[in-house]
Scaffold this motif. Structure first.
Motif, PDB file in Angstrom:
ATOM      1  N   PHE A 177       0.816  -1.204   0.000  1.00  0.00           N
ATOM      2  CA  PHE A 177       0.000   0.000   0.000  1.00  0.00           C
ATOM      3  C   PHE A 177       0.859   1.267   0.000  1.00  0.00           C
ATOM      4  CE2 PHE A 177      -2.594  -3.254   2.205  1.00  0.00           C
ATOM      5  CZ  PHE A 177      -3.654  -3.299   1.313  1.00  0.00           C
ATOM      6  N   LEU A 178       0.243   2.325  -0.492  1.00  0.00           N
ATOM      7  CA  LEU A 178       0.866   3.644  -0.458  1.00  0.00           C
ATOM      8  C   LEU A 178       1.039   4.095   0.990  1.00  0.00           C
ATOM      9  CD1 LEU A 178       1.488   6.552  -1.764  1.00  0.00           C
ATOM     10  CD2 LEU A 178      -0.959   6.963  -1.427  1.00  0.00           C
ATOM     11  N   VAL A 179       2.243   4.541   1.354  1.00  0.00           N
ATOM     12  CA  VAL A 179       2.488   5.171   2.657  1.00  0.00           C
ATOM     13  C   VAL A 179       3.245   6.468   2.390  1.00  0.00           C
ATOM     14  CG1 VAL A 179       3.572   5.009   4.924  1.00  0.00           C
ATOM     15  CG2 VAL A 179       2.549   2.969   3.891  1.00  0.00           C
ATOM     16  N   THR A 180       2.604   7.585   2.620  1.00  0.00           N
ATOM     17  CA  THR A 180       3.216   8.883   2.335  1.00  0.00           C
ATOM     18  C   THR A 180       4.041   9.374   3.526  1.00  0.00           C
ATOM     19  OG1 THR A 180       1.326  10.096   3.222  1.00  0.00           O
ATOM     20  CG2 THR A 180       1.259   9.516   0.858  1.00  0.00           C
ATOM     21  N   GLU A 181       4.817  10.417   3.265  1.00  0.00           N
ATOM     22  CA  GLU A 181       5.595  11.039   4.340  1.00  0.00           C
ATOM     23  C   GLU A 181       4.649  11.584   5.415  1.00  0.00           C
ATOM     24  OE1 GLU A 181       9.315  14.198   4.566  1.00  0.00           O
ATOM     25  OE2 GLU A 181       8.747  13.298   2.651  1.00  0.00           O
ATOM     26  N   GLU A 182       3.571  12.189   4.987  1.00  0.00           N
ATOM     27  CA  GLU A 182       2.574  12.693   5.933  1.00  0.00           C
ATOM     28  C   GLU A 182       1.988  11.546   6.753  1.00  0.00           C
ATOM     29  OE1 GLU A 182      -1.593  15.305   5.946  1.00  0.00           O
ATOM     30  OE2 GLU A 182      -0.884  14.388   4.083  1.00  0.00           O
ATOM     31  N   GLY A 183       1.790  10.402   6.090  1.00  0.00           N
ATOM     32  CA  GLY A 183       1.254   9.226   6.781  1.00  0.00           C
ATOM     33  C   GLY A 183       2.187   8.738   7.873  1.00  0.00           C
ATOM     34  N   VAL A 184       3.483   8.712   7.581  1.00  0.00           N
ATOM     35  CA  VAL A 184       4.474   8.297   8.582  1.00  0.00           C
ATOM     36  C   VAL A 184       4.438   9.252   9.773  1.00  0.00           C
ATOM     37  CG1 VAL A 184       6.949   7.981   9.039  1.00  0.00           C
ATOM     38  CG2 VAL A 184       5.972   7.170   6.879  1.00  0.00           C
ATOM     39  N   LYS A 185       4.368  10.542   9.480  1.00  0.00           N
ATOM     40  CA  LYS A 185       4.330  11.544  10.555  1.00  0.00           C
ATOM     41  C   LYS A 185       3.066  11.411  11.393  1.00  0.00           C
ATOM     42  CE  LYS A 185       7.314  14.926   8.269  1.00  0.00           C
ATOM     43  NZ  LYS A 185       7.385  16.204   7.533  1.00  0.00           N
ATOM     44  N   ASN A 186       1.938  11.219  10.737  1.00  0.00           N
ATOM     45  CA  ASN A 186       0.677  11.086  11.471  1.00  0.00           C
ATOM     46  C   ASN A 186       0.710   9.908  12.442  1.00  0.00           C
ATOM     47  OD1 ASN A 186      -0.449  13.279  10.197  1.00  0.00           O
ATOM     48  ND2 ASN A 186      -1.581  12.078   8.678  1.00  0.00           N
ATOM     49  N   LEU A 187       1.386   8.845  12.020  1.00  0.00           N
ATOM     50  CA  LEU A 187       1.426   7.638  12.848  1.00  0.00           C
ATOM     51  C   LEU A 187       2.417   7.732  13.992  1.00  0.00           C
ATOM     52  CD1 LEU A 187       1.326   4.869  10.086  1.00  0.00           C
ATOM     53  CD2 LEU A 187      -0.474   5.386  11.734  1.00  0.00           C
ATOM     54  N   PHE A 188       3.562   8.341  13.727  1.00  0.00           N
ATOM     55  CA  PHE A 188       4.668   8.193  14.670  1.00  0.00           C
ATOM     56  C   PHE A 188       5.185   9.477  15.319  1.00  0.00           C
ATOM     57  CE2 PHE A 188       5.083   4.337  11.994  1.00  0.00           C
ATOM     58  CZ  PHE A 188       5.120   3.367  12.993  1.00  0.00           C
ATOM     59  N   GLU A 189       4.820  10.638  14.810  1.00  0.00           N
ATOM     60  CA  GLU A 189       5.510  11.832  15.316  1.00  0.00           C
ATOM     61  C   GLU A 189       5.151  12.158  16.766  1.00  0.00           C
ATOM     62  OE1 GLU A 189       4.825  15.245  12.944  1.00  0.00           O
ATOM     63  OE2 GLU A 189       2.655  15.279  13.219  1.00  0.00           O
ATOM     64  N   GLY A 190       4.067  11.598  17.277  1.00  0.00           N
ATOM     65  CA  GLY A 190       3.744  11.813  18.683  1.00  0.00           C
ATOM     66  C   GLY A 190       4.753  11.150  19.608  1.00  0.00           C
ATOM     67  N   ALA A 191       5.309  10.023  19.154  1.00  0.00           N
ATOM     68  CA  ALA A 191       6.224   9.252  20.008  1.00  0.00           C
ATOM     69  C   ALA A 191       7.673   9.306  19.551  1.00  0.00           C
ATOM     70  CB  ALA A 191       5.768   7.792  20.047  1.00  0.00           C
ATOM     71  N   CYS A 192       7.892   9.642  18.277  1.00  0.00           N
ATOM     72  CA  CYS A 192       9.239   9.518  17.709  1.00  0.00           C
ATOM     73  C   CYS A 192       9.682  10.764  16.948  1.00  0.00           C
ATOM     74  CB  CYS A 192       9.295   8.334  16.726  1.00  0.00           C
ATOM     75  SG  CYS A 192       8.935   6.737  17.449  1.00  0.00           S
ATOM     76  N   ASP A 193      10.989  10.971  16.953  1.00  0.00           N
ATOM     77  CA  ASP A 193      11.589  11.917  16.013  1.00  0.00           C
ATOM     78  C   ASP A 193      11.765  11.176  14.695  1.00  0.00           C
ATOM     79  OD1 ASP A 193      11.842  14.077  17.834  1.00  0.00           O
ATOM     80  OD2 ASP A 193      13.591  13.108  18.723  1.00  0.00           O
ATOM     81  N   ILE A 194      11.489  11.848  13.591  1.00  0.00           N
ATOM     82  CA  ILE A 194      11.483  11.200  12.276  1.00  0.00           C
ATOM     83  C   ILE A 194      12.450  11.916  11.350  1.00  0.00           C
ATOM     84  CG2 ILE A 194      10.054  10.596  10.272  1.00  0.00           C
ATOM     85  CD1 ILE A 194       7.611  10.747  12.231  1.00  0.00           C
ATOM     86  N   GLU A 195      13.336  11.137  10.732  1.00  0.00           N
ATOM     87  CA  GLU A 195      14.298  11.697   9.778  1.00  0.00           C
ATOM     88  C   GLU A 195      14.185  10.940   8.453  1.00  0.00           C
ATOM     89  OE1 GLU A 195      19.164  12.131   9.132  1.00  0.00           O
ATOM     90  OE2 GLU A 195      18.375  11.214  10.974  1.00  0.00           O
ATOM     91  N   LEU A 196      13.908  11.663   7.383  1.00  0.00           N
ATOM     92  CA  LEU A 196      13.927  11.051   6.054  1.00  0.00           C
ATOM     93  C   LEU A 196      15.383  10.901   5.630  1.00  0.00           C
ATOM     94  CD1 LEU A 196      12.640  10.099   3.373  1.00  0.00           C
ATOM     95  CD2 LEU A 196      12.551  12.509   2.684  1.00  0.00           C
ATOM     96  N   LEU A 197      15.829   9.658   5.465  1.00  0.00           N
ATOM     97  CA  LEU A 197      17.231   9.404   5.114  1.00  0.00           C
ATOM     98  C   LEU A 197      17.457   9.433   3.609  1.00  0.00           C
ATOM     99  CD1 LEU A 197      18.104   6.467   7.543  1.00  0.00           C
ATOM    100  CD2 LEU A 197      18.600   8.907   7.828  1.00  0.00           C
ATOM    101  N   GLN A 198      16.496   8.904   2.851  1.00  0.00           N
ATOM    102  CA  GLN A 198      16.694   8.829   1.403  1.00  0.00           C
ATOM    103  C   GLN A 198      15.369   8.647   0.685  1.00  0.00           C
ATOM    104  OE1 GLN A 198      19.825   6.160   0.199  1.00  0.00           O
ATOM    105  NE2 GLN A 198      19.229   6.188  -1.950  1.00  0.00           N
ATOM    106  N   SER A 199      15.282   9.260  -0.467  1.00  0.00           N
ATOM    107  CA  SER A 199      14.162   9.073  -1.382  1.00  0.00           C
ATOM    108  C   SER A 199      14.755   8.632  -2.711  1.00  0.00           C
ATOM    109  CB  SER A 199      13.384  10.380  -1.542  1.00  0.00           C
ATOM    110  OG  SER A 199      12.331  10.227  -2.468  1.00  0.00           O
ATOM    111  N   ALA A 200      14.283   7.520  -3.264  1.00  0.00           N
ATOM    112  CA  ALA A 200      14.901   6.962  -4.463  1.00  0.00           C
ATOM    113  C   ALA A 200      13.827   6.451  -5.420  1.00  0.00           C
ATOM    114  CB  ALA A 200      15.845   5.821  -4.090  1.00  0.00           C
ATOM    115  N   ASP A 201      14.161   6.424  -6.687  1.00  0.00           N
ATOM    116  CA  ASP A 201      13.288   5.849  -7.690  1.00  0.00           C
ATOM    117  C   ASP A 201      13.315   4.331  -7.526  1.00  0.00           C
ATOM    118  OD1 ASP A 201      11.897   5.001  -9.888  1.00  0.00           O
ATOM    119  OD2 ASP A 201      13.299   5.799 -11.389  1.00  0.00           O
ATOM    120  N   GLY A 202      12.177   3.746  -7.144  1.00  0.00           N
ATOM    121  CA  GLY A 202      12.136   2.311  -6.926  1.00  0.00           C
ATOM    122  C   GLY A 202      11.446   1.550  -8.040  1.00  0.00           C
ATOM    123  N   PHE A 203      11.151   2.231  -9.135  1.00  0.00           N
ATOM    124  CA  PHE A 203      10.387   1.595 -10.212  1.00  0.00           C
ATOM    125  C   PHE A 203      11.230   0.553 -10.946  1.00  0.00           C
ATOM    126  CE2 PHE A 203       8.372   1.171 -14.370  1.00  0.00           C
ATOM    127  CZ  PHE A 203       7.034   1.091 -14.031  1.00  0.00           C
TER     128      PHE A 203
END
Length: 232
Positions: free
Chosen positions: A182-208
């Motif tokens: 399923f699609l999981v967006t950056e906003e989705g990750v933040k909505n789920l975890f930012e209350g409990a965790c600090d979040i760092e995007l390490l890399q964005s890559a073409d996965g096609f």
């Protein structure tokens, strides 16, 4: 996400995929992002306890165990678990899990790898303690979207105070493919975890890859994040 919000896969459907060999999600080599960012999880420690949600038969587990780490995974498919030990030529023991009726744990003879055959949501820190590292490749993107809050609550409950949680996500046009994964967006990750965790995007890559054309999508972006518990 809205087009996928009500998509629900039963555990039996995942079992069927294993039985029928429809496991294109399995990778025969260690994941490139785990290799690249392992130091960020290990953080100078020689041995940490890793958790693999929905581990399948990931070769990454043996790779980490060979380095001196210990690994616990949860997987619903007994066939997938047994294939892991057979593929890696590892002797193992099978034991019941008293806290989860019907569940079993498969342990490598050296005790470094334990895989629990169980519904993920029946697993808890009361069964296997907490973890210093989590590698989530193919789990957050595989669970039913309606279960994400429950999933995030479980994962954060399994984290030691200095845990480092590496999660791999996929972004594409959900109008073109219903999932899973399923699609999981950056906003989705933040909505789920930012209350409990600090979040760092390490890399964005073409996965096609060529095989993704069969999904009907025309792009696929793979993102990897590092999550760490917020200091109390």
């Amino acid at each position: 996400m809205s087009t996928q919000a009500n998509r629900v896969m039963a555990l039996s459907e995942w079992e069927d995929r294993w039985q029928e060999g429809r496991i294109s999600f399995h990778q025969p080599q260690v994941h490139k992002f785990l290799e690249k960012y392992l130091d960020k999880i290990v953080h100078g420690q020689k041995s940490i306890r890793f958790f693999f949600p929905l581990c399948g038969k990931a070769v990454d587990m043996k790779w980490l165990a060979d380095m001196g780490h210990t690994v616990a995974g949860v997987e619903i498919s007994e066939k997938g678990i047994k294939q892991f030990f057979e593929d890696q030529s590892l002797r193992y023991n099978e034991e019941p899990v008293p806290e989860i009726p019907g569940a079993k744990v498969f342990k490598s003879a050296d005790g470094k790898i334990s895989i629990y055959q169980s519904d993920l949501y029946k697993f808890s820190s009361a069964i296997a303690g907490k973890f210093g590292g989590i590698w989530d490749r193919g789990a957050l993107v595989a669970i039913n979207p309606c279960d994400r809050q429950k999933y995030a609550a479980l994962l954060t409950s399994l984290m030691e105070s200095d845990c480092r949680y590496l999660v791999d996500t996929l972004e594409y046009n959900p109008e073109q493919y219903k999932g899973p994964p399923f699609l999981v967006t950056e906003e989705g990750v933040k909505n789920l975890f930012e209350g409990a965790c600090d979040i760092e995007l390490l890399q964005s890559a073409d996965g096609f890859e060529e095989r993704h054309r069969a999904w009907g999508i025309d792009y696929l972006t793979e993102k990897v994040y590092l999550l760490t518990p917020k200091k109390q």
